[in-house]
Design a protein around this motif. Structure first.
Motif, short mmCIF file in Angstrom:
data_model
loop_
_atom_site.label_atom_id
_atom_site.label_comp_id
_atom_site.label_asym_id
_atom_site.label_seq_id
_atom_site.Cartn_x
_atom_site.Cartn_y
_atom_site.Cartn_z
N GLY A 118 -11.97 15.25 0.86
CA GLY A 118 -11.94 13.80 0.95
C GLY A 118 -13.34 13.21 0.89
N GLU A 119 -14.29 13.86 1.57
CA GLU A 119 -15.69 13.43 1.48
C GLU A 119 -16.15 13.47 0.02
N ASP A 120 -15.86 14.57 -0.64
CA ASP A 120 -16.28 14.72 -2.04
C ASP A 120 -15.64 13.65 -2.92
N GLU A 361 -3.90 22.25 -4.75
CA GLU A 361 -2.99 21.24 -5.30
C GLU A 361 -3.03 19.96 -4.46
N LEU A 362 -3.02 20.10 -3.14
CA LEU A 362 -3.02 18.93 -2.29
C LEU A 362 -4.37 18.22 -2.28
N GLU A 363 -5.45 18.95 -2.48
CA GLU A 363 -6.76 18.32 -2.61
C GLU A 363 -6.83 17.45 -3.85
N ILE A 364 -6.22 17.93 -4.93
CA ILE A 364 -6.16 17.12 -6.16
C ILE A 364 -5.35 15.85 -5.90
N SER A 365 -4.23 16.00 -5.23
CA SER A 365 -3.41 14.83 -4.89
C SER A 365 -4.18 13.87 -3.99
N GLY A 366 -4.89 14.43 -3.01
CA GLY A 366 -5.68 13.61 -2.10
C GLY A 366 -6.75 12.81 -2.81
N ARG A 367 -7.37 13.42 -3.80
CA ARG A 367 -8.38 12.71 -4.60
C ARG A 367 -7.78 11.51 -5.29
N GLN A 368 -6.60 11.68 -5.88
CA GLN A 368 -5.96 10.58 -6.58
C GLN A 368 -5.58 9.46 -5.61
N VAL A 369 -5.13 9.84 -4.42
CA VAL A 369 -4.78 8.84 -3.41
C VAL A 369 -6.01 8.02 -3.02
N LEU A 370 -7.10 8.69 -2.72
CA LEU A 370 -8.31 8.00 -2.28
C LEU A 370 -8.89 7.13 -3.39
N HIS A 371 -8.94 7.65 -4.61
CA HIS A 371 -9.47 6.86 -5.72
C HIS A 371 -8.59 5.64 -5.98
N GLY A 372 -7.27 5.80 -5.86
CA GLY A 372 -6.37 4.67 -6.04
C GLY A 372 -6.62 3.58 -5.00
N LEU A 373 -6.82 3.98 -3.75
CA LEU A 373 -7.09 3.01 -2.69
C LEU A 373 -8.43 2.31 -2.91
N THR A 433 -5.68 8.10 8.28
CA THR A 433 -5.15 9.46 8.39
C THR A 433 -4.63 9.89 7.02
N ASP A 434 -4.33 11.16 6.87
CA ASP A 434 -3.80 11.65 5.60
C ASP A 434 -2.53 10.90 5.20
N ARG A 435 -1.59 10.82 6.13
CA ARG A 435 -0.29 10.21 5.81
C ARG A 435 -0.39 8.70 5.62
N TYR A 436 -1.26 8.05 6.38
CA TYR A 436 -1.41 6.61 6.22
C TYR A 436 -2.04 6.29 4.88
N ALA A 437 -2.96 7.12 4.42
CA ALA A 437 -3.56 6.91 3.11
C ALA A 437 -2.49 6.96 2.02
N VAL A 438 -1.60 7.93 2.12
CA VAL A 438 -0.50 8.03 1.15
C VAL A 438 0.41 6.81 1.26
N LYS A 439 0.70 6.38 2.48
CA LYS A 439 1.58 5.24 2.69
C LYS A 439 1.01 3.96 2.08
N VAL A 440 -0.28 3.70 2.32
CA VAL A 440 -0.89 2.47 1.80
C VAL A 440 -1.02 2.55 0.28
N ARG A 441 -1.35 3.74 -0.24
CA ARG A 441 -1.39 3.89 -1.70
C ARG A 441 -0.03 3.57 -2.30
N ASP A 442 1.03 4.09 -1.71
CA ASP A 442 2.38 3.81 -2.21
C ASP A 442 2.71 2.33 -2.13
N MET A 443 2.27 1.68 -1.06
CA MET A 443 2.56 0.26 -0.90
C MET A 443 1.88 -0.57 -1.99
N VAL A 444 0.57 -0.35 -2.22
CA VAL A 444 -0.15 -1.20 -3.17
C VAL A 444 0.22 -0.87 -4.61
#
Length: 451
Positions: A118-120, A361-373, A433-444
């Motif tokens: 996530g830092e990266d 795989e989940l790190e790749i997904s996490g990157r997309q979530v963070l970049h989207g936000l 948090t991990d799950r809140y990041a996914v939740k907000v990404r899904d919302m926007v």
């Protein structure tokens, strides 16, 4: 450096703070950290394995509490040895243990969602903004851009405790100087790190944003930390207890990461047991053949932590004079009698744990979530700039942003220019948090759940 200053109980922005009987500063620090929202969020932040469903896998809160326990043991044992040799006043060993315990509890409070990946990911996004030469990033001074491009959880942690918490009052949590010193493994800004040519261990990363430099300087002066350079190039020497905090962290994540790897099936339990025996030594009595393998691994883990604590204490005392002069430039576990075993742990983690398929795989997904936000919310800050940094004007002019601010309870206090805007954006996204990041990404993005 002298212990009567290094254990200073004065509080950030409250140097005249007086301890109450039965309520020492370090204990109050521990309680403030424990009950804070950023600490609570660590329960849903990745340690190694993102979004894992297994109940026994470590998350950041459990890791922080275990590190705090190990740190307390390190502090009391080192303190007792210093009392015995006449270098520390009787009773101060308990202060030392409490300071290390509090600093360990808070050591990961600045970590973003999805762990180090996530830092990266956050740093990568900011790097692209600066490279584009457009938007808010274009107006941020070049000398402070590295603190965004290499997003650093240590610096974010200091920002949280020194500025953002307790309603953003002056000094934030107002932790005592001793706890802040022990917490700060990298006592310099990104700019100072870039301007320095030395190889001091405190320069491995940076631990202070330019926005909090004066706050850290206040603590460093109160603690009597020596420094090199002046102005923007000033780099302080580590507080001696920072080495104990670092050792506690090393002990916990190196040993417990491989136990987690056995739990999730990334490493064979027999292999893990053998690795732990490199630290504990072979048992001199027959093993209980009926003992389940997971129990044997758990027993060896506990013994390995105990042996590692003893080794770290010995390393601190062996290098005590250099540490107190600010000349020691290594990690305690790297110079301890367990150095070879810990090097092996690091090698296995890099080769087998950090590259595991599910984690990758989940790190790749996490990157997309963070970049989207970051992409989405940066638009809000762009429009805030267009409104002269007036939040009420932004809400009046942009109904959607007004709704989004309300939906996520976005705090825009203190945003007055591009630099503070980018930090506010980083505060918001890294605090999720991990799950809140996914939740907000899904919302926007309009991903409506059918559940």
């Amino acid at each position: 450096m002298e212990w009567d200053r290094l254990l200073n109980p004065g509080r950030l922005c409250r140097p005249d703070f007086e301890e109450k009987p039965g309520r020492p500063a370090y204990l109050q620090d521990y309680d403030r950290i424990l009950f804070s929202e950023p600490f609570r969020r660590l329960a849903q932040k990745t340690q190694v394995h993102p979004l894992h469903s297994h109940d026994h896998v470590h998350h950041r809160m459990i890791h922080s509490m275990e590190t705090s326990s190990v740190g307390r043991s390190l502090g009391i044992q080192v303190g007792q040895k210093l009392v015995e040799r006449g270098s520390l006043a009787e009773g101060q060993q308990h202060v030392m243990a409490g300071v290390v315990q509090a600093a360990c509890l808070v050591h990961d409070i600045g970590n973003p969602p999805f762990g180090h990946s996530g830092e990266d990911s956050i740093g990568e996004w900011f790097t692209r903004q600066f490279a584009s030469g457009t938007g808010l990033a274009a107006a941020v001074p070049i000398e402070v851009r590295p603190e965004f491009e290499a997003f650093e959880g240590n610096a974010q942690g200091f920002r949280i405790v020194a500025r953002l918490e307790m309603g953003q009052r002056e000094g934030g949590m107002r932790l005592c100087y001793a706890t802040l010193g022990a917490f700060s493994k990298y006592p310099c800004t990104a700019e100072a790190k870039a301007l320095s040519s030395g190889s001091y261990v405190g320069l491995k990363k940076f631990g202070v944003f330019q926005s909090e430099r004066d706050l850290f300087a206040e603590a460093a002066t109160a603690l009597g930390l020596p420094s090199d350079g002046t102005g923007a190039a000033q780099v302080w020497r580590r507080h001696p207890l920072a080495f104990l905090v670092e050792a506690a962290d090393d002990i916990c994540y190196r040993i417990l990461d491989i136990e987690d790897a056995a739990t999730v099936g990334d490493l064979d339990s027999d292999l893990v047991a053998g690795i732990l025996e490199d630290i504990t030594g072979k048992a001199n009595h027959p093993e209980d053949a009926a003992m389940p393998l997971r129990d044997r691994v758990g027993m060896l883990r506990a013994m390995a932590i105990g042996a590692s604590i003893e080794s770290a204490v010995e390393a601190f005392m062996a290098n005590y004079d250099a540490i107190m002069m600010g000349e020691f430039s290594d990690g305690l576990m790297e110079v301890s009698t367990k150095a070879d075993a810990f090097a092996k742990l690091k090698e296995i983690s890099n080769a087998r744990i950090f590259t595991a398929r599910r984690k990758t795989e989940l790190e790749i997904s996490g990157r997309q979530v963070l970049h989207g936000l970051l992409n989405h919310f940066s638009g809000l800050y762009e429009d805030l700039k267009a409104c002269g940094w007036d939040v009420e004007a932004l809400k009046a002019r942009h109904g959607y942003w007004a709704k989004l601010i309300r939906a996520v309870d976005l705090d825009l206090r203190g945003v007055t220019d591009e630099y503070t805007a980018l930090h506010s954006l980083g505060d918001f996204v890294s605090g999720m948090t991990d799950r809140y990041a996914v939740k907000v990404r899904d919302m926007v993005e309009g991903r409506i759940s059918q559940g």
